[in-house]
Design a protein around this motif. Structure first.
Motif, PDB file in Angstrom:
ATOM      1  N   UNK A 219      47.919  29.746  34.335  1.00 47.83           N
ATOM      2  CA  UNK A 219      48.534  31.072  34.494  1.00 47.83           C
ATOM      3  C   UNK A 219      47.532  32.190  34.227  1.00 47.83           C
ATOM      4  N   UNK A 220      46.667  31.989  33.243  1.00 50.74           N
ATOM      5  CA  UNK A 220      45.666  33.003  32.942  1.00 50.74           C
ATOM      6  C   UNK A 220      44.712  33.205  34.125  1.00 50.74           C
ATOM      7  N   UNK A 221      44.355  32.061  34.726  1.00 51.08           N
ATOM      8  CA  UNK A 221      43.470  32.164  35.901  1.00 51.08           C
ATOM      9  C   UNK A 221      44.165  32.936  37.021  1.00 51.08           C
TER      10      UNK A 221
ATOM     11  N   UNK B 236      49.082  46.640  37.384  1.00 51.54           N
ATOM     12  CA  UNK B 236      47.939  46.299  36.518  1.00 51.54           C
ATOM     13  C   UNK B 236      48.365  46.198  35.041  1.00 51.54           C
ATOM     14  N   UNK B 237      49.199  47.122  34.609  1.00 53.26           N
ATOM     15  CA  UNK B 237      49.682  47.095  33.213  1.00 53.26           C
ATOM     16  C   UNK B 237      50.522  45.840  32.935  1.00 53.26           C
ATOM     17  N   UNK B 238      51.383  45.502  33.890  1.00 56.40           N
ATOM     18  CA  UNK B 238      52.215  44.303  33.712  1.00 56.40           C
ATOM     19  C   UNK B 238      51.361  43.037  33.653  1.00 56.40           C
TER      20      UNK B 238
ATOM     21  N   UNK C  62      42.421  41.200  39.199  1.00 56.93           N
ATOM     22  CA  UNK C  62      41.242  41.663  39.948  1.00 56.93           C
ATOM     23  C   UNK C  62      41.628  42.163  41.346  1.00 56.93           C
ATOM     24  N   UNK C  63      42.527  41.412  41.996  1.00 59.17           N
ATOM     25  CA  UNK C  63      42.954  41.840  43.327  1.00 59.17           C
ATOM     26  C   UNK C  63      43.702  43.174  43.276  1.00 59.17           C
ATOM     27  N   UNK C  64      44.582  43.291  42.287  1.00 58.72           N
ATOM     28  CA  UNK C  64      45.344  44.546  42.156  1.00 58.72           C
ATOM     29  C   UNK C  64      44.428  45.700  41.825  1.00 58.72           C
ATOM     30  N   UNK C  65      43.440  45.425  40.962  1.00 57.90           N
ATOM     31  CA  UNK C  65      42.490  46.482  40.611  1.00 57.90           C
ATOM     32  C   UNK C  65      41.672  46.912  41.847  1.00 57.90           C
ATOM     33  N   UNK C  66      41.354  45.926  42.703  1.00 54.73           N
ATOM     34  CA  UNK C  66      40.630  46.239  43.937  1.00 54.73           C
ATOM     35  C   UNK C  66      41.506  47.087  44.880  1.00 54.73           C
TER      36      UNK C  66
ATOM     37  N   UNK D   3      44.488  36.606  36.022  1.00 57.78           N
ATOM     38  CA  UNK D   3      43.200  37.300  36.095  1.00 57.78           C
ATOM     39  C   UNK D   3      42.801  37.571  37.552  1.00 57.78           C
ATOM     40  N   UNK D   4      43.047  36.568  38.404  1.00 59.26           N
ATOM     41  CA  UNK D   4      42.756  36.770  39.828  1.00 59.26           C
ATOM     42  C   UNK D   4      43.642  37.876  40.402  1.00 59.26           C
ATOM     43  N   UNK D   5      44.929  37.800  39.998  1.00 55.30           N
ATOM     44  CA  UNK D   5      45.858  38.825  40.459  1.00 55.30           C
ATOM     45  C   UNK D   5      45.458  40.189  39.936  1.00 55.30           C
TER      46      UNK D   5
END
Length: 236
Positions: free
Chosen positions: A170-172, A211-213, A179-183, A175-177
């Motif tokens: 889940x952490x992976x 991103x906060x969630x 990064x994608x959301x931040x992009x 974290x991927x999610x």
């Protein structure tokens, strides 16, 4: 009338008149004194008391001749044995019977003592066996408890490890999610075509919330993972 005093070697008695003195237990050597005498005297040396000790000869008894009785001959044998042999045999038989009875009593006492000793040994062996069974049962119960505890710990470790594996996955993903959301947030901030300023701000606000969630979920998963690792350390 004279009053007499007597002494029995320990104390004086009296006064007695002559008639009363006759009733006392006097003998010739008894000490007697009356007023006027210089010292005590033996009763036999006082004149009026000598009659107390006069010897009176006994009355002559005429004997009637008894008829001559022929002596009865006593038997000198018993059951065909001389009296001495009979009593000697009776003595030996009595001794033999006493020894036999004594042996029987001793044998009975010895048998009773042996029986009591065997009963005591049996009771001790029974107590020892019961104690051994109790100790064995306690050991078995302790082994079962340890096995159950180890199985329980094993299940807990497996469950915790399984959950840690899930958290890692889940952490992976998060974290991927993230990064994608931040992009996407960066792209939305730069992209200005075909939308108004309000639409841009609204999209950026939604991405910011995502991103906060995601960040909050990552923090929760990380905290849960840390707690699970601590639990693993406490499980033996």
């Amino acid at each position: 009338m004279r009053s007499y005093y007597i002494n029995n070697g320990k104390e004086n008695g009296g006064p007695f008149i002559l008639e009363e003195l006759k009733k006392q237990d006097l003998n010739k050597a008894s000490l007697v004194w009356y007023q006027g005498m210089n010292e005590w005297k033996n009763a036999q040396d006082i004149e009026e008391l000598k009659t107390f000790f006069a010897v009176v000869p006994p009355t002559i008894k005429r004997s009637i001749p008894s008829p001559e009785i022929e002596p009865i001959k006593k038997s000198t044998t018993i059951l065909g044995l001389k009296k001495s042999h009979f009593f000697l045999t009776l003595l030996f038989l009595s001794i033999f019977a006493a020894v036999l009875v004594l042996n029987v009593i001793q044998n009975n006492k010895r048998s009773e003592l042996d029986l009591k000793n065997k009963q005591t040994e049996f009771s001790n062996e029974k107590i020892t066996l019961e104690q051994n069974e109790f100790n064995e049962q306690r050991i078995q119960d302790e082994i079962k408890k340890r096995i159950a505890l180890e199985n329980n710990n094993l299940r807990r470790r497996d469950s915790i490890n399984s959950r840690i594996t899930e958290i890692k996955a889940l952490l992976i993903d998060n974290k991927n999610q993230f990064e994608n959301t931040q992009k996407d947030f960066t792209d939305a901030e730069k992209f200005t075509f075909f939308r108004s300023e309000n639409e841009k701000l609204e999209e950026m606000s939604l991405l910011q919330n995502d991103l906060q969630n995601i960040k909050s979920q990552i923090s929760q998963l990380q905290n849960e993972s840390d707690r699970l690792y601590l639990q693993l350390e406490t499980i033996h």
